[in-house]
Design an enzyme around this catalytic site. Structure first.
Site, short mmCIF file in Angstrom:
data_model
loop_
_atom_site.label_atom_id
_atom_site.label_comp_id
_atom_site.label_asym_id
_atom_site.label_seq_id
_atom_site.Cartn_x
_atom_site.Cartn_y
_atom_site.Cartn_z
N THR A 1 45.45 37.80 37.51
CA THR A 1 45.00 39.19 37.22
C THR A 1 43.68 39.23 36.24
O THR A 1 43.72 38.47 35.37
CB THR A 1 46.08 40.15 36.89
N TRP B 1 39.87 45.22 40.20
CA TRP B 1 39.38 45.50 38.74
C TRP B 1 38.00 45.51 38.30
O TRP B 1 37.51 44.40 38.96
CB TRP B 1 40.34 44.73 37.87
N LYS C 1 39.50 50.56 38.16
CA LYS C 1 39.88 50.01 39.24
C LYS C 1 39.30 50.75 40.43
O LYS C 1 39.55 52.00 40.64
CB LYS C 1 41.58 50.40 39.00
N GLU D 1 52.19 41.53 36.81
CA GLU D 1 53.12 41.17 35.87
C GLU D 1 54.34 41.73 36.10
O GLU D 1 55.59 41.28 35.75
CB GLU D 1 52.40 41.79 34.52
P1 AMP Z 1 47.47 45.03 39.52
O1 AMP Z 1 47.89 44.21 38.21
O2 AMP Z 1 46.02 44.75 39.85
O3 AMP Z 1 48.23 45.39 40.66
O4 AMP Z 1 47.16 46.58 38.84
C1 AMP Z 1 48.20 47.11 38.09
C2 AMP Z 1 47.68 48.54 37.48
O5 AMP Z 1 47.19 49.36 38.48
C3 AMP Z 1 48.66 49.52 36.66
O6 AMP Z 1 49.02 48.70 35.41
C4 AMP Z 1 48.04 50.72 36.61
O7 AMP Z 1 47.00 50.98 35.68
C5 AMP Z 1 47.49 50.94 38.05
N1 AMP Z 1 48.39 51.31 39.15
C6 AMP Z 1 49.19 50.85 39.92
N2 AMP Z 1 49.90 51.69 40.47
C7 AMP Z 1 49.54 52.70 39.85
C8 AMP Z 1 50.30 54.23 40.47
N3 AMP Z 1 50.94 54.55 41.18
N4 AMP Z 1 49.55 55.42 39.45
C9 AMP Z 1 48.58 55.12 38.57
N5 AMP Z 1 48.23 53.77 38.46
C10 AMP Z 1 48.68 52.79 39.33
#
Ligand code: AMP
Length: 547
Positions: A183, A445, A440, A330
């Site tokens: 990540t 990212w 995002k 994570e």
């Molecule tokens: P990733 O590790 O790339 O899957 O990204 C995870 C991050 O995406 C989380 O820590 C949040 O910042 C954002 N995220 C994921 N799901 C949501 C959601 N339903 N609402 C708001 N932010 C989200």
């Protein structure tokens, strides 16, 4: 002890699909149609792949990477690599080559299985992947006739041809790794999260719960969320365990083609980021009578906040329930879920109240603890008002990064998520902000810190602050707020041009604004909350660069 101490190994779940639903289909989209194979065929081919990998020197714990779209061969790789005790390292097709180089080296990948159409992206790493001994190239119809200068290449079909269809899956410790996913960090290098048999086994079981996404043997699931990121939210494992019909879009991700797949295959459930659902909505809005989505019952939406208007549109226009999930690499990733009815008393709610609940991140998955804390790690009340840093712990929450020391990301057994929010009286988590410095865009990212460091390296720039701004299609896009050096003249075009030297095109800021000063916090850091609030106060709107 009264019960058998059966280790929770993934092959136990994976073998079930072919056993209970041998003739059910895995369907992969191709240039002009679909390629179909049954669960029985998939199982046999996965056993053959395991033999081929074993014969190529892959043993327990070795990393095998995939650089692939969602497709049946990627599914075989999931099945084989995990079951044989090796580690499935999914490489993100969208990463810049410098990140890929770092990740492959850091993980010490020995073999990479790659889809032929993305081979040119990997080709850029020629001579820069010393750990990689072999490249296995998978071709779908329309992508035959590949060529590569990467080491020791072989066609996937030739690789598995003639291998036995029975592999004796080893009995390893249930805490052994089965997967690895990197990540993007706020700055510096990507960090690896290792998934284990036990953690994925438990996570997989929850996907079939009625109160979560309720995946069932009666479903046809279209997995849009990439298999190269966070194990595709666990769907490949769960669909295989249940024997659900599984539709995989491969590289055909444009909304019109997705709409066609939903109709052609009578899909009942799908999973993707908000950008996907925004795209599908636009296609339907442009030609409302053209589509018959009567089979579709629910879509899971996660990876970024699902906007209330989008949830409402799917319900009112299509009668489709948008189930929201929150989680991160994570957290394996499912941490919270919001669906229309989360408890019996919700049966009495009206549609507006139900949709307002769906717009919240959701209630914790069973077995997880989620709390909000103040800056001194004092827990805050669940009153829907107090806002704090979200911490989480449980059997599928990571406790360290792969071969990287990051103690500041953990606190006394809790993972510090970098998300900020509140918890209401009904235990709904509501995300309000992000303490980690990231943007995002379309589920991918962009590191604001990396952009800032790069921009301040430019002559004529004193300070730079990159913040996310809401975007109707991509969820968020980066905007650079720049303080020029005394007397210097810098143009937005120069800043963008400078960034283009180090970042992929989709990572470049959509806008550059010049200011006299950037607000700072009490500890002298750039106060991004204030920068974002200032932009909102001014009614700032992104320029319409990316549709
Ligand atoms: P990733 O590790 O790339 O899957 O990204 C995870 C991050 O995406 C989380 O820590 C949040 O910042 C954002 N995220 C994921 N799901 C949501 C959601 N339903 N609402 C708001 N932010 C989200």
């Amino acid at each position: 002890m009264g019960m058998q101490q059966t280790p929770l190994l993934m092959h136990r779940l994976l073998e079930r699909g072919a056993q209970v639903a041998p003739d059910e289909e895995i369907v992969t989209a191709t240039t002009d149609g679909y390629r179909r194979q049954t669960y029985k065929e998939t199982r046999d081919r996965a056993h053959q792949l395991a033999h081929a990998l074993h014969d190529a020197g892959i043993g327990i714990g070795d990393r095998v990477a995939t650089f692939m779209w969602n497709g049946a061969r990627h599914m075989e790789a999931y099945y084989a690599i995990a079951s044989m005790g090796a580690v499935l390292h999914t490489l993100n097709l969208r990463l810049p080559d410098t990140d890929l180089e770092y990740i492959i080296e850091h993980a010490q990948d020995k073999i990479i299985i790659v889809d032929a159409d993305v081979l040119p992206l990997l080709e850029k790493l020629k001579g820069r992947m010393p750990s990689v001994e072999r490249i296995v190239v998978a071709t779908e119809p329309g992508c035959e006739g590949w060529k590569t200068e990467l080491p020791n290449p072989i066609d996937y079909e030739a690789f598995i041809e003639g291998k036995p269809t029975e592999y004796d899956w080893p009995d390893i410790d249930e805490n052994s790794p089965l997967g690895l996913c990197y990540t993007s960090g706020t700055t510096g290098k990507p960090k690896g999260v290792e998934y284990e048999h036990r953690s994925q086994y438990l996570h997989t079981l929850t996907l079939g719960m009625t109160d979560t996404i309720a995946l069932s043997a009666a479903d046809t699931i279209l997995s849009i969320v990439p298999m190269f990121h966070v194990m595709s939210w666990g769907v490949p494992w769960a669909a295989t365990m249940l024997g659900s019909k599984h539709v995989l879009p491969h590289r055909f991700m444009d909304p019109k083609r997705i709409a066609q797949m939903l109709i052609d295959e009578k899909v009942t459930i799908s999973a993707g980021v908000p950008t996907i659902w925004q795209g599908l909505r636009a296609v339907v809005d442009a030609a409302p009578d053209q589509f018959d989505f009567s089979s579709l019952q629910r879509v899971t939406c996660g990876g970024a906040a699902a906007p209330e208007a989008l949830i409402r549109w799917y319900w009112e226009k299509l009668g489709v329930e948008m189930v929201q999930g929150w989680g991160m690499t994570e957290t394996s990733p499912l941490a919270t879920i919001s669906k229309r009815i989360m408890k019996r008393s919700h049966l009495a709610l009206d549609d507006d109240q139900i949709i307002a609940n769906l717009a919240k991140a959701g209630r914790p998955m069973p077995g997880l603890d989620i709390e909000i804390f103040d800056e001194n790690f004092k827990p805050l009340p669940h009153d829907g008002k107090a806002v704090g840093e979200i911490l989480i712990r449980g059997p599928w929450i990571c406790d360290s990064y792969y071969h990287t020391d990051q103690p500041d990301k953990f606190h006394e057994g809790w993972l510090i998520t970098g998300d900020v929010g509140k918890i209401d009286e009904e235990e709904y988590l509501i995300i309000t902000d992000r303490s980690k410095d990231l943007v995002k865009s379309g589920g991918e990212w962009i590191s604001s810190v990396d952009l800032e460091n790069h921009i301040v390296g430019m002559s004529g720039v004193a300070q730079a602050c990159v913040v996310a701004q809401p975007h109707p299609k991509w969820d968020e896009r980066p905007v650079a707020v720049v303080v020029p050096a005394e007397g210097a003249k810098v143009t937005p075009e120069q800043v963008i041009e400078h960034c283009a030297k180090a970042f992929a095109k989709w990572q470049l800021p959509d806008d550059v604004m010049f200011v006299d000063a950037i607000p700072l916090t009490s500890t002298g850091k750039m106060d991004k909350k204030v920068v974002r609030a200032d932009l909102a106060d001014k009614g700032y709107k992104l320029p319409d660069l990316r549709g």
